[in-house]
Design an enzyme around this catalytic site. Structure first.
Site, PDB file in Angstrom:
ATOM      1  N   ASP A 230      35.587  14.648  65.628  1.00 40.93           N
ATOM      2  CA  ASP A 230      36.186  15.963  65.420  1.00 40.93           C
ATOM      3  C   ASP A 230      37.385  16.106  66.345  1.00 40.93           C
ATOM      4  O   ASP A 230      37.346  15.649  67.479  1.00 40.93           O
ATOM      5  CB  ASP A 230      35.188  17.091  65.704  1.00 40.93           C
ATOM      6  CG  ASP A 230      35.754  18.424  65.255  1.00 40.93           C
ATOM      7  OD1 ASP A 230      35.758  18.683  64.039  1.00 40.93           O
ATOM      8  OD2 ASP A 230      36.219  19.212  66.115  1.00 40.93           O
TER       9      ASP A 230
HETATM   10  C1  LIG Z   1      47.336  14.851  64.504  1.00 39.29           C
HETATM   11  N1  LIG Z   1      46.623  14.492  63.297  1.00 39.29           N
HETATM   12  C2  LIG Z   1      45.463  15.074  62.871  1.00 39.29           C
HETATM   13  N2  LIG Z   1      45.081  14.515  61.708  1.00 39.29           N
HETATM   14  C3  LIG Z   1      43.888  14.828  60.892  1.00 39.29           C
HETATM   15  O1  LIG Z   1      43.468  16.154  61.185  1.00 39.29           O
HETATM   16  C4  LIG Z   1      42.076  16.262  60.871  1.00 39.29           C
HETATM   17  C5  LIG Z   1      41.369  16.989  62.020  1.00 39.29           C
HETATM   18  O2  LIG Z   1      40.359  17.789  61.498  1.00 39.29           O
HETATM   19  P1  LIG Z   1      38.802  17.555  61.748  1.00 39.29           P
HETATM   20  O3  LIG Z   1      38.598  16.740  62.986  1.00 39.29           O
HETATM   21  O4  LIG Z   1      38.163  18.905  61.631  1.00 39.29           O
HETATM   22  O5  LIG Z   1      38.343  16.632  60.531  1.00 39.29           O
HETATM   23  P2  LIG Z   1      38.299  16.900  58.951  1.00 39.29           P
HETATM   24  O6  LIG Z   1      37.780  18.270  58.667  1.00 39.29           O
HETATM   25  O7  LIG Z   1      39.643  16.559  58.358  1.00 39.29           O
HETATM   26  O8  LIG Z   1      37.295  15.795  58.445  1.00 39.29           O
HETATM   27  P3  LIG Z   1      35.722  15.612  58.806  1.00 39.29           P
HETATM   28  O9  LIG Z   1      35.626  14.332  59.563  1.00 39.29           O
HETATM   29  O10 LIG Z   1      35.004  15.535  57.489  1.00 39.29           O
HETATM   30  O11 LIG Z   1      35.260  16.812  59.596  1.00 39.29           O
HETATM   31  C6  LIG Z   1      41.529  14.852  60.684  1.00 39.29           C
HETATM   32  O12 LIG Z   1      41.356  14.587  59.290  1.00 39.29           O
HETATM   33  C7  LIG Z   1      42.658  13.983  61.241  1.00 39.29           C
HETATM   34  O13 LIG Z   1      42.701  12.704  60.643  1.00 39.29           O
HETATM   35  C8  LIG Z   1      45.981  13.577  61.385  1.00 39.29           C
HETATM   36  N3  LIG Z   1      46.034  12.777  60.325  1.00 39.29           N
HETATM   37  C9  LIG Z   1      47.076  11.903  60.227  1.00 39.29           C
HETATM   38  N4  LIG Z   1      47.139  11.095  59.171  1.00 39.29           N
HETATM   39  N5  LIG Z   1      48.041  11.806  61.202  1.00 39.29           N
HETATM   40  C10 LIG Z   1      48.053  12.601  62.314  1.00 39.29           C
HETATM   41  O14 LIG Z   1      48.919  12.475  63.174  1.00 39.29           O
HETATM   42  C11 LIG Z   1      46.973  13.540  62.394  1.00 39.29           C
END
Ligand SMILES: C[n+]1cn([C@@H]2O[C@H](COP(=O)(O)OP(=O)(O)OP(=O)(O)O)[C@@H](O)[C@H]2O)c2nc(N)[nH]c(=O)c21
Length: 192
Positions: free
Chosen positions: A69
Site C-alpha cells: 500500500d
Molecule cells: C507514484 N506512483 C503511484 N502509483 C500507483 O499508485 C497506486 C497506489 O495506490 P494503492 O497503494 O492504494 O494501491 P491500489 O489501490 O492501486 O491497488 P491495490 O494493491 O489493489 O490496493 C498503486 O497502484 C501504484 O502502483 C504509480 N504507478 C506508476 N505506474 N508509476 C508511478 O510513479 C506511481
C-alpha cells in the site's frame, strides 16, 4: 516450496513483480482502506499492506502472499490516488516547487503458518516549479489518475521532477522490489 500470490488490483504492481521472473497468481484484496484516528502515514501503509495479504489467506492457504500500500505525504497531509483530472491538478499544484514523501508498505505473509514480514520503504520526490499550463499538459498527456501523487515516474512524470531520493525507485512506482527480494529470501524463495 510455496507459490507466490500478489494481493493487488494494481496493473503496475503486476508489471513490477514480473521483473523477478517468478510465476505468480494475483487477486484483488477487498479491505477497508480508511485511516484510523491518529494513525501515522507509516503505520497506515504497514497495516494496509498486511491486511491486503491477510485478506487472501483463506483462498491461498499454502502460499507466500504479497500485499502493498502506498500514500504520498505533503505537509503532513496524505495524498492518495486522485481518480480524476481536478484532484490530480490540485495534487500537482500543491506539490509544485515542494518535496513529497512517498511511503510504500510491503508485507509478505506465509499463509502456511501465518508469519508475516512487514516494512515501509520511503522515497522522496523534489518537484520543479510547475505552471498551471504545464500541469494541464502533463495530465492530458499521461492521465495518471490511478497513481498516488498524480504522476508516472517511469513515464512523462519524470519531466515534473527536480530530483529524487530513495533506495529503490520501484517503491515509488508501487512495489519495493529490493526489499521484496530480501523478504522472499527469508521466506525460503531465492531470486534469482
Ligand atoms: C507514484 N506512483 C503511484 N502509483 C500507483 O499508485 C497506486 C497506489 O495506490 P494503492 O497503494 O492504494 O494501491 P491500489 O489501490 O492501486 O491497488 P491495490 O494493491 O489493489 O490496493 C498503486 O497502484 C501504484 O502502483 C504509480 N504507478 C506508476 N505506474 N508509476 C508511478 O510513479 C506511481
Amino acid at each position: 516450496m510455496s507459490s507466490l500470490v500478489l494481493a493487488s488490483s494494481s496493473p503496475y504492481r503486476r508489471e513490477l513483480l514480473n521483473r523477478l521472473r517468478q510465476p505468480f497468481e494475483w487477486a484483488a484484496p477487498s479491505i477497508d482502506e480508511s485511516r484510523r484516528p491518529d494513525e501515522s502515514a507509516e503505520a497506515l501503509v504497514r497495516r494496509l499492506a498486511r491486511e491486503k495479504a491477510q485478506a487472501l489467506a483463506g483462498r491461498f492457504a499454502s502460499h507466500l502472499i504479497i500485499g502493498s500500500d502506498q500514500v504520498a505525504v505533503l505537509d503532513g497531509q496524505i495524498l492518495g490516488k486522485p481518480h480524476d483530472y481536478q484532484r490530480a491538478h490540485a495534487q500537482l499544484s500543491a506539490a509544485s516547487g515542494r518535496s513529497v514523501s512517498f511511503l510504500t508498505g510491503l508485507a509478505l505473509l506465509d499463509s502456511r503458518d501465518g508469519s508475516c514480514q512487514v516494512d515501509c520503504v520511503p522515497y522522496t520526490v523534489h518537484f520543479r516549479t510547475l505552471s498551471a499550463e504545464q500541469i494541464e499538459r502533463y495530465l492530458k498527456a499521461e492521465e495518471p489518475y490511478d497513481c498516488a501523487g498524480s504522476f508516472k515516474a517511469e513515464g512523462l512524470g519524470i519531466s515534473l521532477f527536480r530530483s529524487t531520493e530513495g533506495a529503490d525507485v520501484n517503491s515509488l512506482i508501487g512495489l519495493p522490489l529490493i526489499r521484496l527480494v530480501e523478504m522472499l529470501d527469508v521466506a525460503g524463495l531465492q531470486v534469482p
